[in-house]
Each structure stands twice: as C-alpha cells, then as structure tokens.
Write an enzyme that holds these catalytic residues in place. Structure first.
Site, mmCIF file in Angstrom:
data_model
loop_
_atom_site.group_PDB
_atom_site.id
_atom_site.type_symbol
_atom_site.label_atom_id
_atom_site.label_comp_id
_atom_site.label_asym_id
_atom_site.label_seq_id
_atom_site.Cartn_x
_atom_site.Cartn_y
_atom_site.Cartn_z
ATOM 1 N N LYS A 145 37.525 -49.220 -39.806
ATOM 2 C CA LYS A 145 38.534 -49.323 -40.870
ATOM 3 C C LYS A 145 38.547 -48.055 -41.709
ATOM 4 O O LYS A 145 39.597 -47.509 -42.009
ATOM 5 C CB LYS A 145 38.182 -50.539 -41.729
ATOM 6 C CG LYS A 145 39.283 -51.334 -42.255
ATOM 7 C CD LYS A 145 40.045 -52.240 -41.311
ATOM 8 C CE LYS A 145 40.044 -51.900 -39.874
ATOM 9 N NZ LYS A 145 40.652 -52.812 -38.978
ATOM 10 N N GLU A 183 39.924 -44.938 -39.631
ATOM 11 C CA GLU A 183 41.311 -44.912 -39.180
ATOM 12 C C GLU A 183 42.300 -44.658 -40.308
ATOM 13 O O GLU A 183 43.377 -44.129 -40.067
ATOM 14 C CB GLU A 183 41.683 -46.184 -38.410
ATOM 15 C CG GLU A 183 41.765 -47.444 -39.233
ATOM 16 C CD GLU A 183 42.263 -48.631 -38.403
ATOM 17 O OE1 GLU A 183 41.738 -49.727 -38.591
ATOM 18 O OE2 GLU A 183 43.173 -48.460 -37.580
ATOM 19 N N HIS A 229 16.397 -43.162 -33.987
ATOM 20 C CA HIS A 229 16.241 -42.656 -32.613
ATOM 21 C C HIS A 229 17.163 -41.476 -32.336
ATOM 22 O O HIS A 229 17.561 -41.262 -31.196
ATOM 23 C CB HIS A 229 16.476 -43.794 -31.611
ATOM 24 C CG HIS A 229 15.461 -44.890 -31.731
ATOM 25 N ND1 HIS A 229 14.141 -44.715 -31.395
ATOM 26 C CD2 HIS A 229 15.566 -46.155 -32.206
ATOM 27 C CE1 HIS A 229 13.478 -45.838 -31.629
ATOM 28 N NE2 HIS A 229 14.318 -46.722 -32.132
ATOM 29 N N LYS A 244 50.657 -49.800 -34.589
ATOM 30 C CA LYS A 244 50.118 -51.157 -34.719
ATOM 31 C C LYS A 244 49.958 -51.840 -33.371
ATOM 32 O O LYS A 244 49.062 -52.640 -33.174
ATOM 33 C CB LYS A 244 51.074 -51.950 -35.604
ATOM 34 C CG LYS A 244 50.635 -53.347 -35.928
ATOM 35 C CD LYS A 244 49.653 -53.333 -37.061
ATOM 36 C CE LYS A 244 49.040 -54.684 -37.319
ATOM 37 N NZ LYS A 244 47.689 -54.541 -37.868
HETATM 38 C C1 F6R Z 1 42.334 -51.305 -36.055
HETATM 39 C C2 F6R Z 1 43.237 -51.964 -35.140
HETATM 40 C C3 F6R Z 1 43.077 -51.688 -33.696
HETATM 41 C C4 F6R Z 1 43.449 -52.923 -32.867
HETATM 42 C C5 F6R Z 1 43.464 -52.571 -31.376
HETATM 43 C C6 F6R Z 1 43.766 -53.796 -30.540
HETATM 44 O O1 F6R Z 1 42.581 -51.675 -37.375
HETATM 45 O O2 F6R Z 1 44.108 -52.697 -35.536
HETATM 46 O O3 F6R Z 1 41.809 -51.252 -33.384
HETATM 47 O O4 F6R Z 1 42.520 -53.921 -33.111
HETATM 48 O O5 F6R Z 1 44.441 -51.602 -31.149
HETATM 49 O O6 F6R Z 1 44.992 -54.345 -30.892
HETATM 50 P P1 F6R Z 1 45.319 -55.852 -30.632
HETATM 51 O O7 F6R Z 1 44.416 -56.675 -31.467
HETATM 52 O O8 F6R Z 1 46.758 -55.991 -31.040
HETATM 53 O O9 F6R Z 1 45.105 -56.097 -29.173
#
Ligand code: F6R
Length: 602
Positions: free
Chosen positions: A483, A486, A502, A597
């Site tokens: 989090k 990114e 390590h 997204k």
């Molecule tokens: C980070 C994030 C990504 C998603 C990944 C998978 O905040 O949202 O790491 O978790 O791209 O996406 P989904 O869950 O839509 O398969």
C-alpha cells in the site's frame, strides 16, 4: 488495461463518453480520446495525453453527436502520446476503433497483411483497425470484414468500432477483456464495466468471449464465433450512482478506508441469517470434498489469501496453498488428487488469474471465485462465486476489498466447518468476532489524526521504509508495504521480522523508517527484540500493537480481536499510514502513476 465506452442513439454522445471515461479512469489514465459522429456525418476525433480532464479541455461545446466511442489508456505498446492514444483509424480512414487488451500476434498480422500500410503510432490496436480495413476489401459488409479480422486476431481484446459510412452502428467484440452492453430507451451503450454506464441505465447484457455484437439505437444483436445469432436476457445491476461518488471525502481511498466497518457488518448481514450461513451447498460440498485448497491471486488479493490461510486450514481441516497467479504457469505446484481452486480477485477481471482459471478448468478442477465484481469474467467462468458486497472500490489502492476478502473467506471457512462439525469452527463465533473487528476498526479510524501526526515528517521525505512482523503480522507487513509503495512511491519492503537479520538488516541506516506490527503475545517478545536490533542501527520505529500486548510507549494501539482475524484490525493503521504519507508528499492518492485498478493484461 484501458477502459472503453461507446454510445449510439438519442443521447449527447460526447457527454456520455466523457462521463463514462471518468468512471473508467481507474483502468488507466495516461492518455484518452473520443470519436463522435451523427446521421449527417459531422465527425470529431480528439485525443489528449494525460487524464480525461485534459481531453475535456480540448473538446468544444459544439462537439456532440449521436454515436461515439471513447478510450482511456494504460500504455502497453508505445509511450503515452497522442499518436498512440485511441481511437485509431484504418489505412482507408473508414473504420475508427478503440481497444482494451493485448494483441499477441500483431507483428505477424502486420507482416502478413499490412506491409504496404503506414502507421502513425506503435500500438497493436492500430494494426487491428488496419486489418479490419484490409478485410473490408474482400468483404461485402463491415460485419463480414470485422468477423474475418476477429478470426485472425490472437490475444485479449474488447473492441468498439464505428464505420464512418454507417454512423448509427457500433461494432463490438470481446475475448478475455471485459465488456458489457448497456440498454437504454432510444439508445444503447457499451462499456468496460457497468459503472461507466450507470448514469444512463441499470439494464445490462453480458458479452461472452468470441462473440460479436452489432449495437444500434433500437437493437442489440449478438453473434457467436460461427456467425449464429444468440438471444440473451438482460440483467438489472444493483449499483447505485451514489455508491460511486466521493461525497465529502477529498479522496476515494479515505472514503473506502472509512467504509470498512460497515462493509464488515454488511458481510455479516448478507451471509449470516438467523445464525445460518448463506453459502450455497455446492460450495460447501466442493470445499469439503477437496483434499487441498489452492488460492490463486495477485497483489493485495494474494495477501488476503495469506491472511486467510491459518483460519481456513483450521476450520475446514484442509491444507491451503497460496499461488501467485502470474507465476502459476512457471511454478506449477504438484497438484493433489482432489484440488479446489479459489480465485480471490477484487475486480474479477485480472488476466493473470484468469489464465490460471482457464488452465485448471481445462484440467477438470472445480473453482470458486471470491470477488467484488458480480458478472465479472472470473465470476462467470468459475463453477461458483462468493461476492464481497463491499460496494464499488474506486481508488486504485485496494483497502475495503482486502478486508472484505478476508471476511468472506472466514464466512466460507466457518460455514464449511460448521456443516462438518469440525472442532475449530464450533469454537469460533464468527458473527460475534466480526462484529468486534468492526468495532476495533471504528476505534482506529476515529484516531486517524494521531496516525497522520505520527507519519508527518517520518515518511514525508524518506526514500525507503520497512514493515516487519511475524506470523499473521508478516502478511499484514506485506500488504502495508504494498500500500505504501504503490501510492507514495516510497520503496518499502514487508519483511518477516526474524528474517531481517539474515541479510536485509544491512539496509537499515540512520533514520530508516520501520513500522513493526505486533498482534499477539506469541510474537511480541521476538518482534520487540527485532525492533531493538533495528533501532540500535539508527531506524526510526513506529509500533502498531494490539491492545492486549501493548506497552505505554507504543505508537499505535489497536483494539484486540480474535487471533484468526488480526489482519483485519492491524491493516487499518497501515492503510492510513500510506494515505497520509502520500497526502503529505502531495501526490495523487487515488490514481498513482503507472497503475490501473483492473489489470487485464498478463
Ligand atoms: C493493490 C491492488 C493490486 C490488486 C491486484 C489484483 O492495492 O489493488 O495489487 O490487488 O492487481 O487485482 P484483483 O484483486 O482485482 O485481482
């Protein structure tokens, strides 16, 4: 990734496209474009590098039209530039196309069919639209040319195309990339998701892979790969326009972080009625019959899988193995005799996960998708689905979907354990424990100013940071670190606290921020030992500790929850840390650079 939208009929096409593209910006936002036309063939093609707002600045009020297609891009082939922005036009100029996905054989298509053509950019899309133009030379109709091109194109695509000689028609097709038809009165739409069209309609028709759709203002005709016409019922989406607004929040991410207690309560309401678990028998049987569960996921959803592993194994008495979807094909685990594959995916559209689902389904293995995307590709293609009911998540960084994924996994584990009379499930009052989680989350959220103050100065200027934890806290460390990096662009590693010594401890120097997570007495003394090790090398440590093992000098104290569910409570401060660090660095919290997204490319 990219988002596409199209409209034909009695609406102001420009307005519909811009509204739709704004809702799709989460899918990519490095450039955008629209093409609009009408019965008189008054046409406009406009593109801009950057966000939709940049495109809007270039569109005059006189640009409207009744038919249009639009696109917001996440670059795969070629830099973000106007030349590479969609829509793209065929060599003949007749066809205008937007595309989401990746055409794998674009080089071969170019060499075989398009050697004489001139291209303005580097995209695979331009090759697709040139190919359609090429096929039109030997076809009686555009539909025939489109169908011929679709047969030649390999890879993932969602296409929406306008034939400039036929301005009342959209030609649409998909394979692997998401695409939906929206039904209006006197107009119809096409979009990468329902949210892009929800202002115009709540009625949607799914399109399946390898189908072609001809959309006009009064009709929608679907054809399968052989050209045969298909009838398909529409469905009504439960989405509400107010769900996708920011309200009074400055950013979606903060709104979504704050929504988590109510999402947890909603999950209890949806899945537990009069003490009975509302999980279909087929799913309970599939988990019960499985000799091993393989969780396949990416990013945050993968972390949610890890956070669920312990309670899932205990309550279902079945071993759980985690698989990164993008790695599955290269590191195929030795499969058990009766595996069940659980795909955890917020969007339900992640191409990496989908390609694994295609493989495991071909092998005849049962599958369950846990997703926030009803009607999404992974949901449609798996044998079973459990929905998160988290409401739309708009911020690119996933927060409420992560906690909802763990909560729904807990519901499933408990439902299976209860149905089989397994001891660990009997002892675990999930309804009560999830209610305590919601209360713990509220307490942490109420104290967010304190977290903002702790973060201030510490993470504002740093280039790198660490999260450390042991056991369940290690998985939260992985998620907290993802989090932070990114959205704030701070290079951050989530580390098993005991593993630091390590090798990686070499990176700790004067002022390096280290966030240490301690959720239980079983890890407390060892993790505190690791804190001393990094502090004595100059690290600035923030401790995030469950109340029952906290000491007065700890920085962030989180009300204690059941040991199975600690990730749900301990992750909240990490989300807030990422949010405030990014806010203080003056970056775009909801739309971090290079990301999207819904990751629909492999
Ligand atoms: C980070 C994030 C990504 C998603 C990944 C998978 O905040 O949202 O790491 O978790 O791209 O996406 P989904 O869950 O839509 O398969």
């Amino acid at each position: 990734m990219c988002g596409i939208v199209g409209v034909v009929g009695t609406r102001n096409a420009t307005d519909v496209l811009i509204q739709g593209l704004q809702k799709l910006e989460y899918r990519g936002y490095d450039s955008a474009g629209i093409f609009v036309t009408d019965e008189t063939r008054t046409e406009t093609l406009i593109k801009a590098v950057g966000r939709i707002a940049k495109l809007q600045e270039k569109i005059g009020i006189e640009v409207n039209g009744s038919t249009g297609i639009g696109h917001t891009r996440w670059a795969t082939h070629g830099v973000a530039s106007e030349d590479n922005a969609h829509p793209h036009v065929s060599e003949t100029g007749r066809y205008v196309l937007v595309h989401n996905g990746v055409i794998e054989n674009f080089k071969e298509l170019k060499e075989e069919y398009l050697v004489a053509d001139t291209f303005v950019g580097q995209t695979d899309t331009e090759i697709a639209v040139h190919l359609i133009g090429e096929m039109a030379k030997t076809s009686a109709t555009t539909q025939e040319a489109f169908a011929k091109a679709l047969k030649l194109i390999q890879g993932s695509f969602a296409f929406a195309m306008v034939d400039r000689e036929e301005p009342g028609t959209l030609y649409v097709a998909k394979n692997k990339s998401p695409l939906l038809i929206g039904l209006g009165e006197g107009y119809n739409l096409v979009g990468s998701d329902a949210m892009a069209m929800i202002r115009e309609t709540k009625n949607f028709v799914e399109i399946h892979d390898n189908e072609m759709v001809i959309v006009k203002k009064e009709s929608v005709e679907i054809f399968d790969a052989s050209g045969a016409k298909i009838e398909r019922e529409h469905y009504v989406a439960e989405l509400d326009l107010s769900d996708i607004g920011k309200g009074t929040y400055p950013y979606y991410m903060l709104k979504e972080i704050d929504e988590q207690p109510s999402v947890i309560r909603r999950i209890i309401q949806k899945y537990v009625v009069d003490g009975e678990y509302q999980v279909e028998q087929g799913i309970i049987d599939a988990v019960t019959e499985a000799d091993r569960i393989y969780i396949v996921a990416a990013g945050t959803s993968y972390h949610a899988g890890y956070a669920s592993k312990e309670f899932f194994e205990k309550m279902t008495e079945t071993p759980v193995e985690l698989c990164l979807s993008s790695e599955f094909g290269y590191n195929i685990p030795l499969l058990s005799k009766k595996p069940l594959f659980i795909y955890i995916s917020q969007s339900g559209e992640t191409a990496d996960s989908r390609q694994v689902l295609v493989k495991t389904s071909a092998l005849g293995h049962k599958s369950l998708t846990i997703t926030n995307g009803p009607g999404s590709t992974l949901s449609r293609e798996a044998d079973f689905t459990l929905l998160l009911n988290a409401g739309p998540e708009i911020a690119v960084a996933s927060t409420k979907a992560y906690t909802a994924q763990i909560a729904v996994m807990a519901v499933l584990a408990k439902a299976v354990g209860a149905a089989n009379g397994y001891e660990a499930a009997k002892e675990f009052d999930l309804e009560h424990e999830l209610a305590l989680v919601a209360t713990s989350m509220v307490a942490t959220l109420d104290d967010k100013e304190k977290i903002a103050n702790i973060v201030e100065g510490l993470l504002t200027g740093t280039r790198n940071a660490f999260y450390i934890g042991r056991g369940a806290d290690y998985f939260v460390a992985m998620e907290g670190s993802l989090k932070l990096k990114e959205i704030s662009y701070i290079q951050c590693e989530g580390f098993a606290a005991g593993e630091l010594k390590h090798g990686t401890i070499a990176l700790i120097e004067e002022g390096t921020p280290v966030q240490a997570i301690i959720s239980g007495a079983n890890t407390a003394s060892h993790t505190r030992g690791n804190i001393m090790e990094v502090e004595s090398r100059g690290a600035k440590v923030i401790t995030i500790v469950a109340a029952d093992c906290a000491v007065p000098t700890d920085d962030i104290i989180v009300p204690t929850v059941h040991k199975y569910l600690t990730s749900l409570a301990m992750v909240i401060p990490t989300q807030l840390i990422a949010y405030y660090a990014t806010l203080q660095r003056g970056l775009d919290i909801d739309k971090p650079r290079n990301l999207a997204k819904s990751v629909t490319v492999e």
